[in-house]
Design a protein around this motif. Structure first.
Motif, PDB file in Angstrom:
ATOM      1  N   ALA A 182       0.838  -1.206   0.000  1.00 46.85           N
ATOM      2  CA  ALA A 182       0.000   0.000   0.000  1.00 46.85           C
ATOM      3  C   ALA A 182       0.869   1.251   0.000  1.00 46.85           C
ATOM      4  N   LEU A 183       1.951   1.218   0.777  1.00 43.60           N
ATOM      5  CA  LEU A 183       2.862   2.374   0.822  1.00 43.60           C
ATOM      6  C   LEU A 183       3.476   2.615  -0.554  1.00 43.60           C
ATOM      7  N   LEU A 184       3.899   1.530  -1.209  1.00 37.73           N
ATOM      8  CA  LEU A 184       4.511   1.685  -2.536  1.00 37.73           C
ATOM      9  C   LEU A 184       3.488   2.174  -3.553  1.00 37.73           C
ATOM     10  N   ALA A 185       2.252   1.693  -3.447  1.00 37.86           N
ATOM     11  CA  ALA A 185       1.210   2.147  -4.366  1.00 37.86           C
ATOM     12  C   ALA A 185       0.943   3.642  -4.173  1.00 37.86           C
ATOM     13  N   GLU A 186       0.898   4.063  -2.921  1.00 30.98           N
ATOM     14  CA  GLU A 186       0.679   5.483  -2.622  1.00 30.98           C
ATOM     15  C   GLU A 186       1.834   6.329  -3.165  1.00 30.98           C
ATOM     16  N   LEU A 187       3.064   5.801  -3.014  1.00 31.91           N
ATOM     17  CA  LEU A 187       4.226   6.525  -3.561  1.00 31.91           C
ATOM     18  C   LEU A 187       4.087   6.678  -5.070  1.00 31.91           C
ATOM     19  N   ASP A 188       3.650   5.607  -5.734  1.00 29.66           N
ATOM     20  CA  ASP A 188       3.498   5.668  -7.200  1.00 29.66           C
ATOM     21  C   ASP A 188       2.469   6.724  -7.590  1.00 29.66           C
ATOM     22  N   ARG A 189       1.376   6.821  -6.807  1.00 30.65           N
ATOM     23  CA  ARG A 189       0.362   7.837  -7.122  1.00 30.65           C
ATOM     24  C   ARG A 189       0.947   9.240  -6.960  1.00 30.65           C
ATOM     25  N   ARG A 190       1.698   9.428  -5.894  1.00 28.62           N
ATOM     26  CA  ARG A 190       2.292  10.755  -5.658  1.00 28.62           C
ATOM     27  C   ARG A 190       3.309  11.094  -6.730  1.00 28.62           C
TER      28      ARG A 190
END
Lengths: 343, 359
Positions: A182-190
């Motif tokens: 989830a953290l990596l997915a959020e980073l990708d969105r940012r």
């Protein structure tokens, strides 16, 4: 020459030659890539697990760690995003200066702190896992390992790819694979949002510059600062001219590069973390603005020195993305103030 | 009966050193990190920088010529000042191993510089930091100079008794003060270890640097060197007489107290300005007077000025050579001098072994 002199020469010269050879070997091999760290799980994804680290060590983790001691600001940044404070026994005092806990301590403000990463202090917390940096007191890590404590040493971080690998590693070690994903997915969105904004912004040239009164330094390719500049849509001139890692840069080269923007770190010292920062005196920006030789630099004449918090300037975690966001915000404000792009 | 060592005429040595220095000055002013300037541009730009001509039409070219000129003049001035300081102290201590670090110059300068670096980093009372911000480029040099001079004065003051300076006590007090001041520096480094930028800056300063020097720093070195050289005619003959012993010198009419005071002031001032401007550069103050002594003899009437000339050529030449050989992968001058100076000093000692009775 006396017998003593002949003996001294016979021993001393080979020793000096060996030392020179060692230095040359380190210079040749020191930058080679580390082996990739990974976590081996039993069938079904349970425990115990074995972490094979980039320093070549194998660490067995019998169960999800519940008494974690974090020994670096980078480790604090990542682990505090993945697990609740109840699973963390202690963090270093410096984390409240150089990690995300400076602005967002949250419930971690009540976690115990230690000043120095020494084995005796760490053992007093009865940890079942210690997470540290590769260069942070290897002797301490070795003593903890000998005491039967699982010590996970994070690899060197040069950019986002390294951050992703570390996040996946910690997800496996801590048993929080979903949170890590989830953290990596959020980073990708940012990162995607940053990329959209970067296209709106003309491709300014920039360098990072740091001068604490004993010479100037810039970040070339293969550094987290280079990653921050690229995410914010800037072209890092230091990397463009072939500089790798952090290198010294003199005024002559700085004048020749003449970047659109100079990115600096805010002064390190400030009011106590959490009490608000305000305008800080000192630092590289003061140096640049007061050095007459550099007055002709466009970034100085046109007031395009951008300062970002020092902890983001030197981060070794996913806070690279936060650094890029802060930089992008400040660049956009510069653009609005100026009303036009520099080229 | 042993053969007297062959000496070269001091005038010839001086002329040769001056010629070499002139060549080095011109060569160094032309070289830099963005390429080699044409001789004409370098000369015209340098004259303009010194107020003796019109600036070059290309502003970037003029600025880079000035940067290289100040670096070159700093290297020459610092080398001259350190070597001159070493010659004074070796005469005063009657010991060939004396160097400016004995009176605490290096330790004091390092501590002063470290305090300034920490202050520039924003640590400390913000009111004090605000005062220092406008002086940012020169603050480190100024604090290093104050530190160097303050520690030197402290060493001399403690070593004095009843207005008399005891040289053996000077040496011992210098050692003790050096250790204490070095401890204070280590404490400061230890406290700022978690801030890698400050830690790097403090360590980097101790390696010495000639990069990006300013005209103010050149003027500072020149002033210290000028005052120190001006003292030379008043102490040269007395230092020769003093070499035979303090009591012998007194019996020959030398005012030993005045001699010690003048020599110490000259040595401390020259070394303080040099170290404040360029950081710690070892061995110049130790090796160059030895080289001159071997070449022309131990008379201070020639040793002092030739040490200054030789120090200028030595440091500038070494700096130029390592920039030529290593390019951008450069080493700081303090590092180079330690790597070069140590073995070179061993060579000098071996060559002069019969005179020095060291082998």
């Amino acid at each position: 020459m006396s017998a003593l002199g002949r003996f001294g020469t016979a021993v001393g010269v080979p020793v000096l030659l060996c030392a020179a050879g060692l230095v040359a070997w380190i210079a040749r091999h020191g930058g080679e890539p580390e082996p990739r760290a990974r976590v081996e799980r039993p069938a079904g994804g349970g425990w115990p697990r074995v972490a094979r680290l980039s320093d070549g060590r194998q660490v067995e983790i019998p169960a999800p760690p519940e008494r974690i001691v974090l020994a670096s600001s980078g480790a604090v940044d990542l682990v505090s995003e993945l697990v609740p404070p109840e699973r963390v026994r202690a963090v270093p005092e410096q984390a409240f200066w150089f990690s995300r806990l400076r602005e967002e301590p949250g419930a971690f403000a009540s976690v115990e702190r230690f000043d120095r990463f020494v084995a005796e202090s760490v053992l007093a917390f009865d940890p079942d896992l210690v997470v540290c940096d590769p260069w942070g007191a290897p002797q301490t890590a070795a003593r903890l390992d000998e005491a039967g404590i699982a010590v996970v040493s994070l690899g060197v971080v040069r950019g986002l790819d390294d951050v992703r690998r570390q996040t996946e590693l910690l997800g496996g070690v801590l048993g929080v694979e979903e949170e890590a994903s989830a953290l990596l997915a959020e980073l990708d969105r940012r990162i995607a949002r940053l990329a959209e904004r970067a296209e709106d912004r003309a491709r300014w040239t920039a360098i990072s510059y740091d001068n604490a009164g004993a010479g100037g330094w810039t970040a070339g390719a293969g550094t987290t600062v280079d990653e921050i500049l690229a995410l914010a849509g800037l072209e890092n001139l230091s990397a463009a001219i072939g500089l790798v890692d952090h290198q010294e840069i003199g005024y002559e080269r700085l004048l020749a590069l003449d970047p659109d923007v100079i990115v600096v770190a805010e002064p390190s010292g400030s009011s106590f973390p959490g009490e608000g920062e305000g305008e800080l005196a000192g630092g590289t920006e003061a140096f640049l603005r007061n050095e007459p030789v550099l007055a002709s630099l466009r970034a100085i004449r046109e007031d395009r020195i951008v300062a970002i918090p020092v902890r983001l300037f030197s981060t070794t975690s996913h806070e690279i993305v936060r650094g890029a966001e802060v930089l992008a915000d400040r660049l956009d404000r510069l653009r609005e103030r100026a009303g036009a792009t520099p080229r | 009966m042993s053969r007297p060592a062959r000496r070269l005429p001091a005038l010839w040595v001086g002329a040769a050193l001056a010629a070499i220095l002139c060549w080095l000055l011109v060569r160094s002013t032309r070289m830099g990190s963005t390429g080699v300037h044409a001789l004409g541009d370098s000369v015209r730009g340098a004259l303009a920088a010194l107020g003796l001509g019109e600036p070059l039409a290309d502003r970037f070219l003029q600025i880079t010529v000035e940067l290289r000129l100040w670096r070159t003049l700093c290297a020459a001035g610092v080398g001259a000042a350190l070597a001159l300081s070493g010659a004074y102290l070796q005469g005063l201590f009657r010991n060939g191993l004396a160097s400016p670090s004995v009176v605490g110059v290096n330790a004091g300068a390092s501590l002063g510089a470290a305090v300034a670096i920490v202050l520039l980093g924003g640590y400390g009372p913000q009111a004090l930091v605000q005062q220092g911000v406008g002086l940012a480029p020169i603050l480190v040099t100024a604090c290093a100079f104050v530190g160097a001079l303050a520690v030197s004065v402290l060493v001399v003051a403690i070593a004095s008794s009843g207005g008399r300076i005891s040289v053996p006590r000077l040496l011992l007090v210098g050692i003790a003060i050096n250790v204490f001041v070095s401890g204070m520096l280590a404490a400061l480094q230890s406290l700022t270890l978690s801030d890698y930028r400050i830690a790097r800056a403090i360590v980097s300063w101790t390696f010495g640097t000639l990069d990006d020097r300013s005209s103010t720093q050149v003027a500072m070195v020149a002033a210290g060197l000028a005052v120190s050289l001006a003292v030379a005619p008043f102490v040269a003959r007395e230092l020769d007489l003093y070499a035979g012993g303090e009591e012998d010198a007194q019996s020959l009419g030398v005012d030993v107290g005045r001699l010690k005071g003048l020599a110490l002031v000259a040595a401390a001032l020259a070394a303080s300005t040099a170290v404040a401007v360029a950081g710690q550069i070892a061995f110049v103050g130790l090796v160059v007077p030895h080289m001159v002594r071997i070449a022309t003899g131990a008379s201070h009437r020639t040793l002092l000025p030739l040490s200054a000339l030789g120090g200028a050529a030595f440091l500038l030449g070494t700096d130029l050579l390592q920039r030529h050989l290593l390019g951008d992968a450069k080493l700081q001058p303090g590092v180079v001098m330690s790597l070069v100076g140590g073995p070179f000093f061993l060579f000098l000692l071996w060559r002069a072994r019969r005179e020095l009775e060291t082998w």
